[in-house]
Design an enzyme around this catalytic site. Structure first.
Site, PDB file in Angstrom:
ATOM      1  N   SER A 150       0.840  -1.203   0.000  1.00  0.00           N
ATOM      2  CA  SER A 150       0.000   0.000   0.000  1.00  0.00           C
ATOM      3  C   SER A 150       0.872   1.248   0.000  1.00  0.00           C
ATOM      4  O   SER A 150       1.993   1.248   0.542  1.00  0.00           O
ATOM      5  CB  SER A 150      -0.889   0.018   1.233  1.00  0.00           C
ATOM      6  OG  SER A 150      -1.708  -1.129   1.246  1.00  0.00           O
TER       7      SER A 150
HETATM    8  C1  LIG Z   1      -2.919  -4.365  -0.561  1.00  0.00           C
HETATM    9  S1  LIG Z   1      -2.257  -5.943  -0.285  1.00  0.00           S
HETATM   10  C2  LIG Z   1      -1.628  -5.888   1.354  1.00  0.00           C
HETATM   11  C3  LIG Z   1      -0.634  -4.810   1.600  1.00  0.00           C
HETATM   12  C4  LIG Z   1       0.110  -4.915   2.885  1.00  0.00           C
HETATM   13  N1  LIG Z   1      -0.752  -4.855   4.045  1.00  0.00           N
HETATM   14  C5  LIG Z   1       1.122  -3.792   2.927  1.00  0.00           C
HETATM   15  O1  LIG Z   1       0.860  -2.818   3.610  1.00  0.00           O
HETATM   16  O2  LIG Z   1       2.135  -3.854   2.240  1.00  0.00           O
HETATM   17  C6  LIG Z   1      -3.704  -6.951  -0.071  1.00  0.00           C
HETATM   18  C7  LIG Z   1      -3.417  -8.392   0.223  1.00  0.00           C
HETATM   19  O3  LIG Z   1      -4.617  -9.020   0.646  1.00  0.00           O
HETATM   20  C8  LIG Z   1      -4.519 -10.390   0.290  1.00  0.00           C
HETATM   21  N2  LIG Z   1      -5.861 -10.996   0.361  1.00  0.00           N
HETATM   22  C9  LIG Z   1      -6.886 -10.918  -0.522  1.00  0.00           C
HETATM   23  N3  LIG Z   1      -7.951 -11.629  -0.085  1.00  0.00           N
HETATM   24  C10 LIG Z   1      -7.596 -12.167   1.114  1.00  0.00           C
HETATM   25  C11 LIG Z   1      -8.255 -13.002   2.066  1.00  0.00           C
HETATM   26  N4  LIG Z   1      -9.494 -13.427   1.875  1.00  0.00           N
HETATM   27  N5  LIG Z   1      -7.569 -13.356   3.165  1.00  0.00           N
HETATM   28  C12 LIG Z   1      -6.303 -12.944   3.383  1.00  0.00           C
HETATM   29  N6  LIG Z   1      -5.629 -12.146   2.518  1.00  0.00           N
HETATM   30  C13 LIG Z   1      -6.262 -11.756   1.406  1.00  0.00           C
HETATM   31  C14 LIG Z   1      -3.907 -10.345  -1.104  1.00  0.00           C
HETATM   32  O4  LIG Z   1      -3.281 -11.581  -1.417  1.00  0.00           O
HETATM   33  C15 LIG Z   1      -2.923  -9.180  -0.969  1.00  0.00           C
HETATM   34  O5  LIG Z   1      -1.633  -9.640  -0.708  1.00  0.00           O
END
Ligand SMILES: C[S@@+](CC[C@H](N)C(=O)[O-])C[C@H]1O[C@@H](n2cnc3c(N)ncnc32)[C@H](O)[C@@H]1O
Length: 390
Positions: free
Chosen positions: A64
């Site tokens: 993000s």
């Molecule tokens: C925007 S990224 C995370 C960024 C991270 N928090 C950072 O600050 O760098 C969103 C993440 O959510 C994960 N994701 C999507 N659906 C999910 C679920 N149902 N459970 C867990 N993770 C999930 C995706 O694989 C992705 O890696």
């Protein structure tokens, strides 16, 4: 990066960044978590480096933008000793959380994609955050093993809020999550109040990748003209051919003399107050008489009439950075739709400027138990989301 962020926060309409969050941003090396991008990109203030894509190139994970991370960390109000769950991993944000909760705190981060959680684990170890727990799994069910949490920070766009998130909070715990509310994106901080969640005063516009797994929800747009014009969030049936004709026909303009402030708050106000509402996406200048200027490139809330007529919000400059709201009316009953829209805008103009109060109640809660000042209730499989203004 932090100096730039602090300098730009006002220009970007960001809430102030706390000294605690600014301090940890200066401490954790962001580039360690995205070795594939240049140092310049790693430390850009409003860039979300992609870290994972599907076979056809769709981004499913990105780190993000630090602007968004800072804002959400402040919404979460983290303090020493807290137990925190982060949903959606990358490593960097979990390291920031770990610094904020200190040695007495506990941080768990979960991602559904094993490649993402593997790299988060690797980079957290490299940067010295071995205590952060990394879990691979579907966050639809939270992470029961380490619950309850004082804070849950969701970094993926939820459509519905799974019951496990509320259940795994401590009695007065806080959840910070991006949401979609009739096509409008808001990142909301909620306090747990018994079986429901009540928003804190600030929520903000953000953009996140959508949730995968059991809670995935494909938002279906209505194609009005190929890939060029689409409607999102329409709840009633739409006569697509009539709407297309209306949009290509002449338009009438209305300028009710209302100044334009807080456009993203006005989106949510319109979504809650207007009936027959939708978000209109128009690619470029495909409409001869269509919404031109910046509106053509951004989704805009519209009010429909049932014969395919439509009223579209627009704006014009009054100089000195001030804008006036206008409404364009298309189609035979466009003027009626415009009048409905103007009523919503006048009510906006009269209200005291306070933010929406958003409450999330379990599905099945009877109407009689919902707040009496509700403007709209959005029903989803797990929840009833109430939009109200104080
Ligand atoms: C925007 S990224 C995370 C960024 C991270 N928090 C950072 O600050 O760098 C969103 C993440 O959510 C994960 N994701 C999507 N659906 C999910 C679920 N149902 N459970 C867990 N993770 C999930 C995706 O694989 C992705 O890696």
């Amino acid at each position: 990066m932090v100096d730039t962020l602090l300098r730009l926060q006002e220009e970007w309409g960001m809430p102030p960044i706390s000294a605690e969050v600014a301090d940890v941003l200066r401490k954790v090396p962001r580039h360690v978590f995205v070795p594939e991008v240049s140092l310049e990109d790693a430390y850009a203030t409003d860039y979300a480096p992609p870290v994972q894509r599907t076979g056809d190139g769709l981004i499913t994970s990105s780190m993000s933008a630090v602007r968004v991370q800072a804002m959400m960390l402040d919404q979460a109000g983290l303090g020493p000793g807290m137990r925190v769950l982060e949903i959606g991993s990358g490593g960097y944000n979990a390291a920031l959380i770990s610094e904020l909760v200190g040695v007495g705190g506990e941080v768990t981060t979960i991602d559904i994609d094993p490649e993402v959680s593997d790299r988060a684990r690797r980079y957290l170890d490299e940067a010295g955050y071995k205590d952060v727990r990394v879990v691979t799994g579907d966050a639809e069910y939270g992470v029961e093993a380490f619950a309850p949490y004082d804070r849950i920070i969701v970094t993926v766009r939820a459509w519905d809020l799974p019951p496990a998130w509320t259940a795994q909070l401590t009695d007065h715990g806080r959840l910070v999550t991006p949401m979609r509310l009739r096509g409008v994106s808001r990142t909301v901080g909620f306090d747990r109040v018994g079986d429901h969640l009540a928003s804190r005063p600030d929520h903000h516009l953000t953009v996140f990748v959508p949730m995968q797994g059991a809670g995935a929800h494909e938002e279906r747009g209505i194609a009005v003209q190929g890939d060029d014009i689409a409607l999102y969030g329409a709840e009633e049936p739409v006569d697509v051919a009539a709407l297309r004709n209306s949009l290509h026909g002449p338009r009438k303009e209305f300028w009710p003399g209302i100044e334009f402030t807080y456009p993203d708050r006005l989106h949510l106000w319109t979504a809650a107050h207007a009936d027959r509402y939708a978000m209109l996406h128009v690619a470029g200048d495909v409409l001869e008489h269509g919404p031109s200027g910046p509106l053509a490139r951004q989704p805009v809330p519209v009010v429909l009439a049932d014969d395919g007529s439509v009223a579209v919000r627009t704006k014009r400059s009054l100089g000195d950075g001030r804008f006036e709201i206008g409404v364009f009316a298309y189609g035979p009953r466009g003027q009626d739709a415009a009048q409905n829209y103007i009523d919503v805008l006048r009510a906006w103009d009269r209200h005291d400027g306070s933010m929406a109060r958003i409450e999330v109640w379990p599905s099945g809660t009877p109407d009689a138990d919902l707040p009496t000042n509700r403007v709209r209730v959005l029903d989803k499989p797990h929840t009833r989301t109430v939009l109200a203004w104080p």
